[in-house]
Structures are given as structure tokens and as C-alpha cells.
Scaffold this motif. Sequence first.
Motif, mmCIF file in Angstrom:
data_model
loop_
_atom_site.group_PDB
_atom_site.id
_atom_site.type_symbol
_atom_site.label_atom_id
_atom_site.label_comp_id
_atom_site.label_asym_id
_atom_site.label_seq_id
_atom_site.Cartn_x
_atom_site.Cartn_y
_atom_site.Cartn_z
ATOM 1 N N TYR A 54 0.814 -1.209 0.000
ATOM 2 C CA TYR A 54 0.000 0.000 0.000
ATOM 3 C C TYR A 54 0.849 1.262 0.000
ATOM 4 N N ASP A 55 1.997 1.204 0.627
ATOM 5 C CA ASP A 55 2.843 2.388 0.664
ATOM 6 C C ASP A 55 4.287 1.947 0.817
ATOM 7 N N PHE A 56 5.158 2.667 0.128
ATOM 8 C CA PHE A 56 6.581 2.397 0.179
ATOM 9 C C PHE A 56 7.291 3.696 -0.164
ATOM 10 N N SER A 57 8.174 4.114 0.708
ATOM 11 C CA SER A 57 8.917 5.330 0.404
ATOM 12 C C SER A 57 10.295 5.281 1.047
ATOM 13 N N VAL A 58 11.210 5.931 0.364
ATOM 14 C CA VAL A 58 12.540 6.175 0.894
ATOM 15 C C VAL A 58 12.594 7.671 1.163
ATOM 16 N N ASP A 59 13.051 8.051 2.336
ATOM 17 C CA ASP A 59 13.136 9.468 2.694
ATOM 18 C C ASP A 59 13.900 10.234 1.621
ATOM 19 N N ALA A 60 13.456 11.451 1.346
ATOM 20 C CA ALA A 60 13.996 12.253 0.248
ATOM 21 C C ALA A 60 15.519 12.345 0.274
ATOM 22 N N LYS A 109 20.361 6.402 -3.654
ATOM 23 C CA LYS A 109 21.535 5.759 -3.059
ATOM 24 C C LYS A 109 21.438 4.234 -3.046
ATOM 25 N N GLY A 110 20.344 3.698 -3.594
ATOM 26 C CA GLY A 110 20.175 2.249 -3.636
ATOM 27 C C GLY A 110 19.286 1.686 -2.549
ATOM 28 N N TYR A 111 18.757 2.535 -1.689
ATOM 29 C CA TYR A 111 17.899 2.037 -0.604
ATOM 30 C C TYR A 111 16.606 1.417 -1.125
ATOM 31 N N GLY A 112 16.016 2.011 -2.157
ATOM 32 C CA GLY A 112 14.776 1.472 -2.713
ATOM 33 C C GLY A 112 14.967 0.067 -3.241
ATOM 34 N N ARG A 113 16.019 -0.113 -4.018
ATOM 35 C CA ARG A 113 16.306 -1.435 -4.579
ATOM 36 C C ARG A 113 16.555 -2.459 -3.475
ATOM 37 N N GLN A 114 17.345 -2.076 -2.475
ATOM 38 C CA GLN A 114 17.632 -2.999 -1.382
ATOM 39 C C GLN A 114 16.388 -3.296 -0.541
ATOM 40 N N ALA A 115 15.496 -2.316 -0.425
ATOM 41 C CA ALA A 115 14.239 -2.559 0.296
ATOM 42 C C ALA A 115 13.397 -3.598 -0.433
ATOM 43 N N MET A 116 13.407 -3.561 -1.763
ATOM 44 C CA MET A 116 12.644 -4.555 -2.531
ATOM 45 C C MET A 116 13.244 -5.949 -2.345
ATOM 46 N N VAL A 117 14.560 -6.043 -2.267
ATOM 47 C CA VAL A 117 15.219 -7.327 -2.005
ATOM 48 C C VAL A 117 14.855 -7.814 -0.601
ATOM 49 N N PHE A 131 1.433 5.075 -9.475
ATOM 50 C CA PHE A 131 0.863 6.109 -10.329
ATOM 51 C C PHE A 131 1.693 6.223 -11.604
ATOM 52 N N ALA A 132 1.024 6.363 -12.734
ATOM 53 C CA ALA A 132 1.705 6.395 -14.029
ATOM 54 C C ALA A 132 2.721 7.526 -14.129
ATOM 55 N N HIS A 133 2.513 8.615 -13.406
ATOM 56 C CA HIS A 133 3.458 9.729 -13.476
ATOM 57 C C HIS A 133 4.718 9.498 -12.630
ATOM 58 N N ASN A 134 4.752 8.426 -11.858
ATOM 59 C CA ASN A 134 5.891 8.137 -10.995
ATOM 60 C C ASN A 134 6.892 7.239 -11.740
ATOM 61 N N THR A 135 7.544 7.811 -12.733
ATOM 62 C CA THR A 135 8.437 7.030 -13.591
ATOM 63 C C THR A 135 9.620 6.434 -12.825
ATOM 64 N N ARG A 136 10.091 7.127 -11.813
ATOM 65 C CA ARG A 136 11.210 6.608 -11.014
ATOM 66 C C ARG A 136 10.813 5.295 -10.341
ATOM 67 N N LYS A 178 10.405 2.393 -12.895
ATOM 68 C CA LYS A 178 11.702 1.819 -13.276
ATOM 69 C C LYS A 178 12.238 0.890 -12.185
ATOM 70 N N LEU A 179 12.091 1.300 -10.929
ATOM 71 C CA LEU A 179 12.544 0.446 -9.828
ATOM 72 C C LEU A 179 11.782 -0.876 -9.823
ATOM 73 N N TYR A 180 10.462 -0.816 -9.925
ATOM 74 C CA TYR A 180 9.658 -2.031 -9.871
ATOM 75 C C TYR A 180 9.946 -2.941 -11.063
ATOM 76 N N GLU A 181 10.039 -2.364 -12.262
ATOM 77 C CA GLU A 181 10.336 -3.180 -13.434
ATOM 78 C C GLU A 181 11.702 -3.849 -13.300
ATOM 79 N N SER A 182 12.700 -3.109 -12.832
ATOM 80 C CA SER A 182 14.037 -3.686 -12.680
ATOM 81 C C SER A 182 14.098 -4.699 -11.534
ATOM 82 N N SER A 183 13.089 -4.697 -10.674
ATOM 83 C CA SER A 183 12.999 -5.673 -9.577
ATOM 84 C C SER A 183 12.155 -6.882 -9.964
ATOM 85 N N GLY A 184 11.697 -6.926 -11.224
ATOM 86 C CA GLY A 184 10.969 -8.093 -11.706
ATOM 87 C C GLY A 184 9.460 -7.980 -11.703
#
Length: 159
Positions: free
Chosen positions: A94-100, A105-113, A132-137, A140-146
Motif C-alpha cells: 500500500y505504501d513504500f517510500s525512501v526518505d527524500a 543511493k540504492g535504498y529502494g532497490r535494497q528494500a525490494m530485495v 501512479f503512471a506519473h511516478n516514472t522513477r 523503473k525500480l519495480y520493473e528492474s525488480s521483476g
Amino acid sequence: MINIRFEPMTETMYQTYLPTAIEEYAAEKVKAGTWVEAEAIDRSTEEFRQLLPDGRASKDNYLFSLIDEATTEAVGMMWFHVVEKKQGRTAFIYDFSVDAHHQGKGYGRQAMVALEQVARRMNIKIIGLHVFAHNTRAIKLYESSGYAPTDLHMEKRLD
């Protein structure tokens, strides 16, 4: 290398998280064109009330702080809900965020792992999410995480 640990969100963290999350979700819905600004906060508040009727203790909901194991600093958060489905135990983020100040720095990717490790321990077979479709960043993270799209809603504005 960054290593992320999931720690249950404390009540203090939850009380800080909730009003910010309500505002951010409302803003995202307005930006996406789903809600009008005048009603967004009320609608967001109601959705959170329904999804988390007992706060962080709401049944089958898991709210975590994301902790950098090297520094023991909280760098973000993740909330997911677990249900039993025909395909097996399923989690929905429902919600996932890395502090601004920790982004990029790679925290998002490591959080998905780390999420996958947590999910396996919980016998979760599928992890789903909405972005949301406008959240391209994030896309990209989700697609690269599979992650792959399962539904796609589209619209055309006629002005």
C-alpha cells in the motif's frame, strides 16, 4: 553494499507517518486526475481509516520502518497487506517510500530485495502493488525488480 532491515513501525513513527501519508496520497490522486483538490484530503483520510481501522495494529497489515543496517538509521518505510487467494498467500504494497535525503543511493532497490526475504518467511507467493503512471522513477525500480503490469488503466482528456 547497503543492507536494509525491516523493523515493525513504532507507534511514534506511525503517528508521524499517518498525516503525511494522507496528504501525499491525496496529492498523488489529484496529480493523477483521479480526485479534485477540494475533496482529496477527506477522501484520502477515509481510505486510510478503512484500510487501517485499528492503526498499525490493523489485522493482516504490516507497517515497517526501513533500517540501514550499517548506520541503524531509518531511511524509509513500507506497508503491505496480506490475504489468502487461490494463487496462495498474497501481499499488496500500500505504501513504500525512501526518505527524500536517502533517495538515489540504492535504498529502494535494497528494500525490494529485503521485502522478498520477509515475504518468503511469511510464505507469501505473490507481491502486488499500485504505482501512479506519473511516478516514472518508481516504475523503473519495480520493473528492474521483476514486477510486471497486470492491469493498465488509460484515459484521454477531452478539453
